[in-house]
Motif scaffolding. Structure first.
Motif, PDB file in Angstrom:
ATOM      1  N   ASP A 440       8.094  17.942  44.860  1.00  0.00           N
ATOM      2  CA  ASP A 440       9.142  16.965  44.581  1.00  0.00           C
ATOM      3  C   ASP A 440       9.067  16.578  43.112  1.00  0.00           C
ATOM      4  OD1 ASP A 440      10.684  14.702  44.230  1.00  0.00           O
ATOM      5  OD2 ASP A 440      10.189  13.849  46.192  1.00  0.00           O
ATOM      6  N   GLU A 441      10.045  17.111  42.327  1.00  0.00           N
ATOM      7  CA  GLU A 441      10.035  16.876  40.869  1.00  0.00           C
ATOM      8  C   GLU A 441      10.030  15.377  40.565  1.00  0.00           C
ATOM      9  OE1 GLU A 441      10.067  19.179  38.507  1.00  0.00           O
ATOM     10  OE2 GLU A 441      10.574  21.026  39.594  1.00  0.00           O
ATOM     11  N   GLU A 442      10.936  14.659  41.261  1.00  0.00           N
ATOM     12  CA  GLU A 442      11.116  13.245  40.944  1.00  0.00           C
ATOM     13  C   GLU A 442       9.842  12.433  41.100  1.00  0.00           C
ATOM     14  OE1 GLU A 442      14.378  11.000  42.861  1.00  0.00           O
ATOM     15  OE2 GLU A 442      15.603  12.694  42.124  1.00  0.00           O
ATOM     16  N   ASP A 447       5.887  17.199  48.942  1.00  0.00           N
ATOM     17  CA  ASP A 447       6.542  16.681  50.148  1.00  0.00           C
ATOM     18  C   ASP A 447       6.181  17.610  51.292  1.00  0.00           C
ATOM     19  OD1 ASP A 447       7.927  14.488  49.300  1.00  0.00           O
ATOM     20  OD2 ASP A 447       9.754  15.608  48.782  1.00  0.00           O
ATOM     21  N   PRO A 448       5.927  17.053  52.476  1.00  0.00           N
ATOM     22  CA  PRO A 448       5.698  17.981  53.596  1.00  0.00           C
ATOM     23  C   PRO A 448       7.009  18.707  53.931  1.00  0.00           C
ATOM     24  CG  PRO A 448       5.654  15.679  54.352  1.00  0.00           C
ATOM     25  CD  PRO A 448       5.870  15.644  52.868  1.00  0.00           C
ATOM     26  N   SER A 449       6.962  20.029  54.130  1.00  0.00           N
ATOM     27  CA  SER A 449       8.211  20.722  54.487  1.00  0.00           C
ATOM     28  C   SER A 449       8.660  20.300  55.875  1.00  0.00           C
ATOM     29  CB  SER A 449       8.069  22.240  54.519  1.00  0.00           C
ATOM     30  OG  SER A 449       7.192  22.694  53.577  1.00  0.00           O
TER      31      SER A 449
END
Ligand code: ASP
Length: 591
Positions: A440-442, A447-449
């Protein structure tokens, strides 16, 4: 009962019997003398005949009756005379000759016809859903749904599963959508969350030793109403202990095959269901929800493209991107304006551009980039794509993820245009070996897929420390005709692994304890290895019923704006209610 028979059940063998039937006036035809009423109940339609000479009272009632009146008819079942047979109706050989007709309740003129399926504006249908539900199409959908759920219950019961209800008023759940919150009156300032799924509770039932659990569970997710979603929807939710991935998949596959074979006339395209690794699904179809009803697979041409003088291709390949191609059979004659529209579409999907090569039937090719390629390079590229005269070849050069995704949606677009997706078959497949995390770039975190309880593959646990992006999860998704219909995983059952996952997704231990402390604690009291899955029942029944959206298989759905048009929900609360709930409303900012 006010009736001796259901209208739709009457047949030739009832001829001569005195019967009583009751239901709604589907249609009434006054032949100036004889009156015919199509009487409808849930089972179907039977024709009633009112003869003014034989039964003047009954005939008067038939004269009064209008569409949707509720009536009861007593009379004798008789064979219809020659010219009046109706082979379209299961009851078409007979009619009930009325001796007595009672009007049980009159009805206002309905806002749309019940007796045929002429299209009606959906908001009108939803406002008068109880009338819409009287229509044949809705009845068969709702009955199909019942059959599917009944089949599921029997199937799982026979295999030792028990159904356990879990609470609706609960605590935040980790499916990654926004929660619906319910304010607590007796605990000022505190809120329950409606479950996005019974995820935690079903895992706790495994800790509790129930071994095989299922539930037809209502789930609530407050997502933006993009696409075909409902704020509340139904899942078959299940969980099993002492199992491996393949056990859960085999169970669900047998269940799905059983439902399709027993509850519908539909045919399965391939049995057993094909199983694709995530990487393979992405490379071949550009999506983790591949529609396998047709081919048109993507081809990676990076090696060939990287050797050309075409800067777009060469630079992307040099920067470790990919050049991916799609062969569209028979569209090589597309005029330039139509091709330009495809280029715009590709841009809308996130590509920087779309390179194309239209192979003319007459050997005259047109292209946006061929002039940069030598004859040999072009020939190799066409051969790799298996291009035939008359084909349109499309290429996207970008990061692998973007190039595949853009051409993946082009593939579906052309699947529609070429009529390859409309068939009657159901094409199921499994997708496995998903990456455990997405970056997650932000947030600058993983993040869990799937969700945060999904276990890494045993051989990838070490990667959590060294290269989390390469770790695969023990997740499995079931896809049908390009739609995800079920998803689940083998769960983490060791506390250290769970804590490592929390850390990687940027959930500090304190917050994790606050939110999932009960899970972490429970995991220390002897947790069996376990795994499960959840299948969206609405979408599943929708596909079986050949309906275009899930609202058609839900008795009382909300609109795409999450409104109930019949009852008018959501609605304002009384000031006293708000006060009791310790809530003061803030006016939403204008605009
Ligand atoms: N709770 C998950 C979901 O709703 C499914 C599962 O992991 O069993 O997607």
């Amino acid at each position: 009962m006010l009736k001796t028979h259901h209208a739709g059940d009457l047949r030739k063998e009832h001829v001569g019997q005195q019967v009583a039937v009751a239901g709604w006036v589907n249609r009434r035809r006054d032949h100036g003398g004889l009156i015919f009423i199509d009487l409808r109940d849930r089972s179907g339609i039977v024709q009633v005949l009112a003869n003014p000479d034989a039964a003047p009272e009954a005939h008067s009632r038939a004269e009064e009756a209008r569409s949707e009146y509720v009536i009861r008819v007593q009379g004798e079942v008789q064979l219809r005379p020659e010219g009046r047979l109706n082979p379209e109706l299961p009851t078409g050989e007979i009619e009930v000759v009325a001796s007595e007709i009672t009007i049980l309740n009159p009805a206002k003129t309905p806002p749309f016809y019940i007796y045929d399926d002429t299209p009606v504006d959906e908001s009108l249908r939803l406002k008068y859903r109880y009338l819409d539900l009287r229509r044949q199409r809705m009845q068969s959908n709702i009955i199909l749904r019942h059959r599917v759920i009944k089949y599921i219950r029997d199937f799982l019961d026979e295999r030792g599963f028990i159904e356990v209800e879990t609470p609706i008023l609960f605590k935040t759940t980790p499916e990654g959508a926004r929660d619906y919150l319910v304010p607590s009156r007796i605990h000022p300032g505190k809120f329950y969350a409606l479950p996005q799924s019974p995820q935690q509770l079903k895992q706790l039932l495994m800790v509790a030793g129930y071994e095989k659990y299922f539930q037809i569970a209502r789930c609530f997710r407050d997502e933006d109403q993009r696409g075909d979603r409902q704020p509340e929807f139904t899942q078959l939710d299940l969980e099993m202990s002492f199992v491996e991935r393949e056990d859960v998949m085999a169970l669900i596959e047998a269940l799905v095959i059983g439902i399709v074979d027993n509850c519908t006339e539909r045919k399965l395209l391939v049995k057993p269901f094909p199983c694709l690794r995530w990487e393979e699904a992405m490379a071949r179809f550009g999506t983790d929800r591949p529609d396998l009803r047709f081919g048109m697979e993507l081809a990676d041409v990076s090696d060939l493209a990287g050797e050309t003088e075409f800067a777009v291709f060469r630079d992307v390949v040099a920067a470790e991107g990919r050049v991916v191609g799609l062969r569209v059979p028979g569209c090589g004659s597309y005029p330039r304006a139509q091709i330009d529209k495809l280029v715009d579409m590709a841009r809308d999907e996130g590509a920087k551009g779309l390179a194309w090569l239209a192979l003319g039937e007459d050997g005259k090719d047109r292209s946006s980039f061929a002039k940069f390629l030598s004859e040999d390079q072009l020939a190799k590229l066409v051969a790799r794509m298996d291009g035939q005269p008359g084909d349109l070849l499309l290429f996207v050069a970008d990061r692998a993820r973007v190039a595949r995704a853009v051409l993946g949606s082009m593939r579906l677009e052309f699947g529609d245009r070429l009529g390859l997706r409309g068939g009657d078959e159901l094409s199921y497949c499994w997708v496995i070996d998903f990456p455990l995390f997405e970056w997650d770039e932000e947030r600058s975190a993983w993040d869990p897929s799937h969700h945060l309880f999904t276990s890494p593959a045993a051989e990838d646990v070490e990667l959590l420390d060294t290269d989390p992006g390469s770790a695969r999860g023990l997740q499995y998704d079931l896809v049908c005709n390009g739609e995800e219909v079920a998803g689940g995983s083998i769960r983490i059952h060791q506390r250290q692994v769970q804590e490592k996952v929390f850390e990687l997704i940027g959930l500090d231990l304190e917050t994790a304890r606050e939110r999932f402390g009960h899970m972490l604690e429970a995991f220390e009291f002897g947790t069996p290895p376990h795994g499960g899955i959840a299948a969206g029942i609405d979408r599943f029944v929708m596909l079986l019923a050949r309906e275009p959206n899930i609202r058609e298989v839900i008795a009382f759905p909300k609109t795409q704006q999450a409104l109930d048009l019949m009852a008018g929900a959501p609605s304002e609360a009384e000031p006293e209610q708000l006060q009791e709930l310790h809530i003061r409303l803030v006016k939403p900012a204008a605009g």
